[in-house]
Design a protein around this motif. Structure first.
Motif, PDB file in Angstrom:
ATOM      1  N   ALA A 185       2.708  -4.015 -14.685  1.00  0.00           N
ATOM      2  CA  ALA A 185       1.942  -2.774 -14.543  1.00  0.00           C
ATOM      3  C   ALA A 185       2.448  -1.958 -13.366  1.00  0.00           C
ATOM      4  CB  ALA A 185       0.463  -3.082 -14.365  1.00  0.00           C
ATOM      5  N   MET A 188      -1.688  -8.382 -15.849  1.00  0.00           N
ATOM      6  CA  MET A 188      -1.213  -7.374 -14.901  1.00  0.00           C
ATOM      7  C   MET A 188       0.300  -7.345 -14.757  1.00  0.00           C
ATOM      8  SD  MET A 188      -4.174  -7.466 -11.942  1.00  0.00           S
ATOM      9  CE  MET A 188      -3.274  -6.267 -10.966  1.00  0.00           C
ATOM     10  N   VAL A 230      -3.454  -0.521 -15.212  1.00  0.00           N
ATOM     11  CA  VAL A 230      -4.462  -1.516 -15.531  1.00  0.00           C
ATOM     12  C   VAL A 230      -5.812  -1.034 -15.007  1.00  0.00           C
ATOM     13  CG1 VAL A 230      -5.299  -3.830 -14.952  1.00  0.00           C
ATOM     14  CG2 VAL A 230      -2.917  -3.498 -15.630  1.00  0.00           C
ATOM     15  N   ALA A 268      -2.975  -0.235 -10.675  1.00  0.00           N
ATOM     16  CA  ALA A 268      -4.172  -0.948 -11.124  1.00  0.00           C
ATOM     17  C   ALA A 268      -5.400  -0.430 -10.409  1.00  0.00           C
ATOM     18  CB  ALA A 268      -4.020  -2.448 -10.886  1.00  0.00           C
ATOM     19  N   THR A 284      -9.729  -2.577 -14.559  1.00  0.00           N
ATOM     20  CA  THR A 284     -10.703  -3.653 -14.690  1.00  0.00           C
ATOM     21  C   THR A 284     -12.106  -3.045 -14.842  1.00  0.00           C
ATOM     22  OG1 THR A 284     -10.985  -3.850 -12.293  1.00  0.00           O
ATOM     23  CG2 THR A 284      -9.273  -5.210 -13.310  1.00  0.00           C
ATOM     24  N   VAL A 332       3.035  -4.986  -9.153  1.00  0.00           N
ATOM     25  CA  VAL A 332       2.223  -3.766  -9.215  1.00  0.00           C
ATOM     26  C   VAL A 332       2.461  -2.956  -7.942  1.00  0.00           C
ATOM     27  CG1 VAL A 332      -0.105  -2.830  -9.426  1.00  0.00           C
ATOM     28  CG2 VAL A 332       0.502  -4.965 -10.603  1.00  0.00           C
TER      29      VAL A 332
END
Length: 303
Positions: A65, A62, A4, A68, A6, A101
């Motif tokens: 995942a 999320m 992931v 991240a 952002t 995660v």
């Protein structure tokens, strides 16, 4: 492996996305408007539309995942930036924990090690602690001052000025956001590291504001004069621009609160990145200033 990312259109996030694509990954990117992605990138990522302050969206986006890359999107100008960052961090930490995660790389800042007293950086410190409590392997990238902050000073630079409220001879790490993205992408793709730790990202050298003005004078081929102002000058300017009191305090505190700080991570092979301010300014600032409407300051003769 599902990674992931952002803020995938930001200075650092866009670099992370490109490197992940080049490594053969299909990152899952979280952003408000997928149309902001370049068409060739949009076709190769899993784009999820939403807001990072929306707990339901972040949790769903999320879920499942492997890793991240997390960035706090809180602007310095909101009503209460530290509290807003803290609440956003709680949303991200809950999504990491509930989504299973395993690895997180967080874009933090030099000064977050203080935990308190560094203005809006205190919000990043709070997020570090929230992520550390998730049980995931977490790396906090404690980054220096972004070269790209100079893009907000184009009017000043076009007029031959560089303004700061910091000490003119105090040195601090300056870094190209692209180099931060290189480190973040490498860590996201590496599944052998464990624990909760921080890594400095310090650029190639520590620079004083006086030295920055000298570098820009050469790189931009125009005289850049350093203008040192007080915290009260900055406070007056920001207040006159309509910023709320806590936003003003958060911005001033980032400089005032870290004036005597020695970064927790020393400069070494791990924290030093390659791109120099001179090369970045020549490639990015110089063409922008060439197109700027303000007349450039004449270059003093060296003869």
């Amino acid at each position: 492996m599902t990674i992931v990312v952002t803020t995938p259109t930001g200075q650092v996030g866009s670099r992370v996305v490109r490197l992940l694509l080049q490594a053969g990954a299909r990152p899952r990117v979280l952003l408000r408007d997928p149309a902001r992605l370049k068409p060739d990138v949009r076709a190769r990522v899993d784009a999820r539309r939403g807001d990072l302050t929306d707990a339901g969206f972040v949790r769903a986006a999320m879920a499942g995942a492997t890793a991240a890359f997390l960035v706090d999107p809180t602007p310095h100008t909101v009503q209460d930036p530290v509290d807003t960052s803290r609440r956003t961090g709680a949303v991200m930490a809950a999504a990491v924990r509930e989504g299973g995660v395993r690895r997180v790389v967080f874009l933090s800042s030099v000064g977050a090690e203080m935990r308190h007293g560094a203005g809006h950086i205190d919000g990043l410190a709070a997020i570090e602690e929230q992520l550390d409590a998730t049980g995931a392997d977490v790396l906090h990238l404690r980054c220096g001052y972004f070269f790209t902050n100079l893009l907000a000073a184009l009017d000043d630079l076009a007029a031959g000025r560089l303004t700061t409220a910091d000490g003119p001879d105090r040195t601090l790490p300056w870094v190209d956001p692209r180099d931060i993205g290189d480190i973040a992408a490498a860590r996201l793709l590496n599944d052998t590291w464990h624990g909760r730790t921080a890594q400095g990202v310090h650029g190639p050298e520590h620079l004083s504001w006086r030295r920055v003005a000298e570098i820009l004078t050469v790189a931009l081929d125009r005289d850049i004069r350093l203008r040192v102002v007080s915290d009260d000058d900055i406070r007056h300017t920001l207040t006159a621009a309509g910023l709320p009191p806590r936003a003003v305090a958060g911005i001033i505190g980032m400089t005032a609160g870290t004036r005597n700080l020695t970064p927790e991570q020393p400069r070494d092979e791990d924290t030093t990145t390659p791109t120099t301010l001179a090369s970045w300014a020549h490639a990015h600032l110089r063409p922008l200033l060439a197109a700027h409407r303000t007349e450039p300051a004449p270059r003093r003769s060296t003869r």
